[in-house]
Design a protein around this motif. Structure first.
Motif, mmCIF file in Angstrom:
data_model
loop_
_atom_site.group_PDB
_atom_site.id
_atom_site.type_symbol
_atom_site.label_atom_id
_atom_site.label_comp_id
_atom_site.label_asym_id
_atom_site.label_seq_id
_atom_site.Cartn_x
_atom_site.Cartn_y
_atom_site.Cartn_z
ATOM 1 N N ASN A 38 -60.944 -8.229 -15.278
ATOM 2 C CA ASN A 38 -59.770 -7.436 -14.935
ATOM 3 C C ASN A 38 -58.788 -7.337 -16.094
ATOM 4 O O ASN A 38 -58.152 -6.292 -16.294
ATOM 5 C CB ASN A 38 -59.088 -8.009 -13.685
ATOM 6 N N GLU A 39 -58.665 -8.382 -16.882
ATOM 7 C CA GLU A 39 -57.842 -8.297 -18.082
ATOM 8 C C GLU A 39 -58.450 -7.294 -19.068
ATOM 9 O O GLU A 39 -57.732 -6.536 -19.722
ATOM 10 C CB GLU A 39 -57.723 -9.667 -18.751
ATOM 11 N N ALA A 40 -59.772 -7.281 -19.159
ATOM 12 C CA ALA A 40 -60.455 -6.344 -20.048
ATOM 13 C C ALA A 40 -60.211 -4.899 -19.610
ATOM 14 O O ALA A 40 -59.950 -4.015 -20.438
ATOM 15 C CB ALA A 40 -61.951 -6.642 -20.078
ATOM 16 N N LEU A 66 -48.636 2.425 -11.019
ATOM 17 C CA LEU A 66 -48.699 0.971 -11.123
ATOM 18 C C LEU A 66 -48.901 0.322 -9.759
ATOM 19 O O LEU A 66 -49.548 -0.723 -9.649
ATOM 20 C CB LEU A 66 -47.422 0.440 -11.772
ATOM 21 N N LYS A 67 -48.375 0.933 -8.722
ATOM 22 C CA LYS A 67 -48.551 0.393 -7.378
ATOM 23 C C LYS A 67 -50.024 0.404 -6.971
ATOM 24 O O LYS A 67 -50.514 -0.525 -6.315
ATOM 25 C CB LYS A 67 -47.731 1.207 -6.374
ATOM 26 N N LEU A 68 -50.742 1.443 -7.398
ATOM 27 C CA LEU A 68 -52.151 1.587 -7.033
ATOM 28 C C LEU A 68 -53.096 0.914 -8.021
ATOM 29 O O LEU A 68 -54.277 0.698 -7.701
ATOM 30 C CB LEU A 68 -52.520 3.072 -6.923
ATOM 31 N N ALA A 69 -52.603 0.596 -9.199
ATOM 32 C CA ALA A 69 -53.471 0.076 -10.262
ATOM 33 C C ALA A 69 -54.277 -1.161 -9.853
ATOM 34 O O ALA A 69 -55.468 -1.251 -10.189
ATOM 35 C CB ALA A 69 -52.652 -0.206 -11.518
ATOM 36 N N PRO A 70 -53.696 -2.153 -9.133
ATOM 37 C CA PRO A 70 -54.520 -3.302 -8.728
ATOM 38 C C PRO A 70 -55.710 -2.909 -7.852
ATOM 39 O O PRO A 70 -56.773 -3.531 -7.933
ATOM 40 C CB PRO A 70 -53.525 -4.185 -7.967
ATOM 41 N N LEU A 71 -55.534 -1.861 -7.034
ATOM 42 C CA LEU A 71 -56.635 -1.405 -6.196
ATOM 43 C C LEU A 71 -57.710 -0.724 -7.039
ATOM 44 O O LEU A 71 -58.906 -0.868 -6.776
ATOM 45 C CB LEU A 71 -56.109 -0.448 -5.123
ATOM 46 N N TYR A 72 -57.279 0.013 -8.051
ATOM 47 C CA TYR A 72 -58.252 0.587 -8.984
ATOM 48 C C TYR A 72 -59.015 -0.522 -9.700
ATOM 49 O O TYR A 72 -60.233 -0.449 -9.885
ATOM 50 C CB TYR A 72 -57.557 1.478 -10.012
ATOM 51 N N LEU A 73 -58.287 -1.542 -10.126
ATOM 52 C CA LEU A 73 -58.934 -2.669 -10.797
ATOM 53 C C LEU A 73 -60.036 -3.273 -9.925
ATOM 54 O O LEU A 73 -61.153 -3.512 -10.386
ATOM 55 C CB LEU A 73 -57.899 -3.742 -11.142
ATOM 56 N N GLU A 74 -59.700 -3.517 -8.667
ATOM 57 C CA GLU A 74 -60.688 -4.112 -7.764
ATOM 58 C C GLU A 74 -61.863 -3.166 -7.541
ATOM 59 O O GLU A 74 -63.014 -3.605 -7.435
ATOM 60 C CB GLU A 74 -60.026 -4.474 -6.437
ATOM 61 N N THR A 75 -61.583 -1.856 -7.491
ATOM 62 C CA THR A 75 -62.654 -0.876 -7.322
ATOM 63 C C THR A 75 -63.611 -0.898 -8.509
ATOM 64 O O THR A 75 -64.833 -0.873 -8.345
ATOM 65 C CB THR A 75 -62.065 0.536 -7.167
ATOM 66 N N PHE A 76 -63.056 -0.957 -9.708
ATOM 67 C CA PHE A 76 -63.888 -0.912 -10.912
ATOM 68 C C PHE A 76 -64.635 -2.221 -11.169
ATOM 69 O O PHE A 76 -65.767 -2.212 -11.650
ATOM 70 C CB PHE A 76 -63.035 -0.570 -12.137
#
Length: 233
Positions: free
Chosen positions: A100-102, A190-200
């Motif tokens: 996720n950091e990557a 930014l609000k949605l970004a963590p969900l994108y992270l988990e999706t990817f």
């Protein structure tokens, strides 16, 4: 125009040193303005006459730096690759303690106009419809970008095919986001970004993984300058 090399020939002065006096525009001035015009108005608008008028210099001064218009267009294509493609490749290979950091390192390209210019990217994609040379360069760059993101996933333990699919989803999603010209405030992104992270990644991000990216995005004043160079001369 079918290719960057198809432009009419001009005086062959590229190998001569630039004059030391009475020069109002440098090679970087010509390139910077040409990049801005390409990003905003497309390749057809990038002409020696128009650029010289905007810069307030004679057309003949152009040939101190470029052999002809085709030479300028070739330099513009190289400039695009050095900004957009090299940034994605570089960010994909940046040190990261977790996947996720990557991914957040890659995300920086999507919010920082110094790393990636969406408008310039799509100007090149439109240009590629008319030029086989540019089409080949674009295909090569897209492949390099996806391969770099795939390699990032592989480094974090994903199988080759799994990594390829995740890389494509990540990259194609963002290119599609730009293609649709979605106007979304940074706060909403930014609000949605963590969900994108988990999706990817398939892994829910921890706050410490996401916080540096969020801080970086918030530090950028206002929305990204999509053309990167806002010169309206």
């Amino acid at each position: 125009m079918t290719s960057a090399a198809a432009s009419p020939q001009g005086p062959a002065r590229a190998s001569r040193p630039a004059p030391l006096a009475n020069v109002k525009a440098t090679r970087e001035d010509w390139l910077g303005l040409a990049e801005s015009v390409l990003a905003r108005d497309g390749v057809a608008a990038v002409t020696v006459l128009d650029l010289s008028e905007r810069l307030g210099v004679s057309r003949s001064s152009f040939y101190w730096y470029f052999r002809n218009r085709g030479d300028l267009l070739k330099a513009l294509l190289e400039r695009w690759e050095s900004l957009n493609t090299r940034s994605i490749v570089g960010q994909s290979g940046a040190p990261a303690g977790s996947v996720n950091e990557a991914i957040c390192n890659v995300f920086r390209c999507w919010v920082d106009p110094e790393l990636f210019s969406p408008r310039l990217d799509f100007a090149v994609r439109e240009w590629a419809r008319r030029s086989r040379t540019v089409r080949l360069a674009l295909d090569r760059s897209d492949g390099e970008r996806v391969s770099a993101i795939q390699a990032m996933f592989i480094r974090h333990g994903y199988g080759r095919d799994d990594a390829l699919v995740r890389a494509r989803v990540l990259y194609y999603t963002q290119i599609g986001y730009y293609a649709l010209d979605i106007d979304e405030p940074m706060e909403a992104r930014l609000k949605l970004a963590p969900l994108y992270l988990e999706t990817f990644s398939g892994v829910a991000p921890r706050e410490e993984e996401f916080a540096p990216f969020r801080a970086h995005a918030q530090s950028l004043a206002g929305p990204p300058n999509l053309a990167r160079t806002g010169d309206d001369r």
